[in-house]
Design a protein around this motif. Structure first.
Motif, mmCIF file in Angstrom:
data_model
loop_
_atom_site.group_PDB
_atom_site.id
_atom_site.type_symbol
_atom_site.label_atom_id
_atom_site.label_comp_id
_atom_site.label_asym_id
_atom_site.label_seq_id
_atom_site.Cartn_x
_atom_site.Cartn_y
_atom_site.Cartn_z
ATOM 1 N N THR A 175 0.801 -1.227 0.000
ATOM 2 C CA THR A 175 0.000 0.000 0.000
ATOM 3 C C THR A 175 0.831 1.273 0.000
ATOM 4 O OG1 THR A 175 -0.164 -0.176 2.421
ATOM 5 C CG2 THR A 175 -1.999 -1.071 1.116
ATOM 6 N N GLY A 176 2.115 1.168 0.268
ATOM 7 C CA GLY A 176 2.924 2.379 0.302
ATOM 8 C C GLY A 176 4.407 2.067 0.285
ATOM 9 N N ILE A 177 5.192 3.085 -0.025
ATOM 10 C CA ILE A 177 6.646 2.951 -0.028
ATOM 11 C C ILE A 177 7.258 4.233 0.521
ATOM 12 C CG2 ILE A 177 6.799 1.313 -1.939
ATOM 13 C CD1 ILE A 177 7.384 3.668 -3.806
ATOM 14 N N ASP A 178 8.460 4.093 1.053
ATOM 15 C CA ASP A 178 9.260 5.247 1.473
ATOM 16 C C ASP A 178 10.615 5.098 0.800
ATOM 17 O OD1 ASP A 178 10.871 7.140 2.678
ATOM 18 O OD2 ASP A 178 10.000 6.871 4.671
ATOM 19 N N THR A 179 10.922 6.002 -0.115
ATOM 20 C CA THR A 179 12.159 5.906 -0.899
ATOM 21 C C THR A 179 13.167 6.981 -0.496
ATOM 22 O OG1 THR A 179 11.164 7.275 -2.638
ATOM 23 C CG2 THR A 179 10.969 4.875 -2.866
ATOM 24 N N ASN A 180 13.059 7.497 0.718
ATOM 25 C CA ASN A 180 13.954 8.575 1.140
ATOM 26 C C ASN A 180 15.395 8.109 1.300
ATOM 27 O OD1 ASN A 180 12.015 10.631 1.212
ATOM 28 N ND2 ASN A 180 11.306 9.990 3.237
ATOM 29 N N ALA A 181 15.593 6.846 1.666
ATOM 30 C CA ALA A 181 16.956 6.340 1.790
ATOM 31 C C ALA A 181 17.523 6.073 0.398
ATOM 32 C CB ALA A 181 16.974 5.060 2.618
ATOM 33 N N ALA A 182 18.799 6.398 0.190
ATOM 34 C CA ALA A 182 19.408 6.264 -1.128
ATOM 35 C C ALA A 182 19.624 4.807 -1.520
ATOM 36 C CB ALA A 182 20.739 7.015 -1.159
ATOM 37 N N ASP A 183 19.825 3.947 -0.527
ATOM 38 C CA ASP A 183 20.191 2.565 -0.826
ATOM 39 C C ASP A 183 19.152 1.551 -0.357
ATOM 40 O OD1 ASP A 183 20.548 2.928 1.851
ATOM 41 O OD2 ASP A 183 22.563 2.062 1.934
ATOM 42 N N ALA A 184 17.927 1.997 -0.106
ATOM 43 C CA ALA A 184 16.896 1.079 0.369
ATOM 44 C C ALA A 184 15.515 1.667 0.111
ATOM 45 C CB ALA A 184 17.075 0.795 1.865
ATOM 46 N N VAL A 185 14.499 0.805 0.181
ATOM 47 C CA VAL A 185 13.116 1.238 0.096
ATOM 48 C C VAL A 185 12.341 0.571 1.223
ATOM 49 C CG1 VAL A 185 12.656 -0.587 -1.613
ATOM 50 C CG2 VAL A 185 11.041 1.283 -1.335
ATOM 51 N N GLU A 186 11.581 1.365 1.954
ATOM 52 C CA GLU A 186 10.714 0.799 2.990
ATOM 53 C C GLU A 186 9.365 0.474 2.352
ATOM 54 O OE1 GLU A 186 9.159 1.614 7.573
ATOM 55 O OE2 GLU A 186 10.067 3.243 6.413
#
Length: 378
Positions: free
Chosen positions: A133-144
């Motif tokens: 349902t959602g993603i957090d792409t703020n980290a350069a080397d990972a996705v939540e």
């Protein structure tokens, strides 16, 4: 060393499970999130060409799939009307190479079951009733990744293999969506007459295309392609009646198909769609593949095959390189975009000829030509 250690995959279709199998075999930790509550036991049949079979072999699933399906060589074109004479026998094109048959039919639920079993055996974790349902792409080397509104953890990569109406595609801001092509298809799953040994297509008559593909010793997948209409919401009895009536212009094995429909075989209806994300399929550490990235009418039976090739090429790069960087994405898109575009364009062109009533169009030639293109490895 692989470019990723932990990957999330949205969707448990053929592309998603193929990616899961290859990554898990390479030692990558894989979580597959499927929004449906369980593996679907519904569906009719699927036609698979040699390039799809070649991918199944790379996955280690070819022996099981071969045993569950019906392999054949070539394609017959028949004329509508009395006797349904064969008007052309297209030559074999080994799109997967000489080690595989030119084509195969099998029940869709069996294909799903086999791929799921191989994903589990490889070590992938598949969760049903779990919607990304959602993603957090703020980290350069990972996705939540968020599943059903809650964080499922941080991953090196999220693969969106969640189909035509992909949630992941929307989450990364890609606005391209499937569009109707103007065609609709009736499908049914019936018994196989002894004389049906390969796919056969009928062009002309009251519908655009009539055809069938053997899927097992005792089963067959049959279909009618018509002008897209609002057939949704009708009763199962009405669906069967419509398919029966639209098939009456077709002789030969269609007599056996009608007998099964009259005995209770069910008919279902969907529209054909087309789309291609013309540009990068990734946004940082999130990428879409399969029907999320491209769709086409099944007029040349390449939809599933192209999703499988997406998965194979992507996982080859992820397990063969040291980092998820621009060079990886450049190679992925260079190998996949032109090939997917060729299939989408050819599939749509073949359907458009039928819609336009172009009786001079060389449908068989187009099918044969694109099959030759698919013989080149992705």
């Amino acid at each position: 060393m692989t470019a990723v250690n932990k990957v999330a995959i949205a969707g448990s279709g053929v592309a998603g499970l193929a990616a899961a199998i290859q990554l898990a075999k390479a030692g990558v930790e894989v979580d597959v999130f499927e929004s449906k509550a369980e593996l679907s036991a519904l569906g009719s049949g699927i036609t698979l060409q040699g390039n799809a079979l070649r991918v199944f072999d790379a996955l280690g699933a070819w022996n099981d799939i071969r045993d569950a399906g019906f392999a054949f060589e070539g394609l017959n074109l028949r004329a509508p009307g009395p006797g349904a004479p064969v008007v052309a026998q297209l030559p074999d094109v080994k799109t997967g190479g000489p080690d595989y048959p030119s084509g195969m039919g099998m029940p869709r639920p069996e294909l799903a079951r086999i791929l799921l079993a191989h994903a589990a055996a490889a070590g992938a974790n598949v969760r049903f009733g779990a919607q990304v349902t959602g993603i957090d792409t703020n980290a350069a080397d990972a996705v939540e990744v968020f599943v059903d509104g809650e964080s499922a953890g941080s991953y090196d990569l999220l693969i969106g293999a969640d189909g035509l109406n992909s949630t992941v595609r929307g989450l990364i801001g890609i606005e391209t969506k499937p569009e109707p092509t103007g065609m609709g298809i009736w499908r049914t799953f019936v018994s196989r007459p002894d004389d049906v040994m390969r796919s056969e297509l009928y062009y002309g008559g009251p519908v655009y295309i009539a055809g069938y593909t053997p899927t097992g010793e005792n089963s067959m997948y049959a279909f009618l392609v018509e002008k897209a209409q609002d057939r949704f919401g009708i009763s199962p009895e009405e669906a069967t009646r419509i398919m029966l009536e639209e098939s009456r212009a077709y002789d030969g094995p269609w007599n056996d198909i009608r007998a099964d429909l009259e005995a209770g075989a069910t008919a279902n209806y969907t529209w054909f769609t087309k789309h291609l994300v013309d540009g990068a399929w990734n946004r940082g550490r999130v990428v879409i593949i399969g029907d999320a990235a491209h769709s086409c009418p099944p007029t040349i039976a390449q939809g599933a095959a192209q999703g499988l090739e997406d998965a194979l090429v992507l996982t080859e790069l992820l397990t063969g390189k040291d980092a998820v960087d621009q060079s990886l994405w450049d190679e992925f898109h260079a190998r996949r975009l032109p090939r997917a575009a060729a299939v989408v364009n050819a599939s749509v062109q073949l359907g458009q000829w039928q819609i336009d009533g172009d009786r001079d169009a060389d449908a068989g030639g187009l099918i044969f030509g694109i099959a030759q293109q698919m013989a080149v490895p992705a």
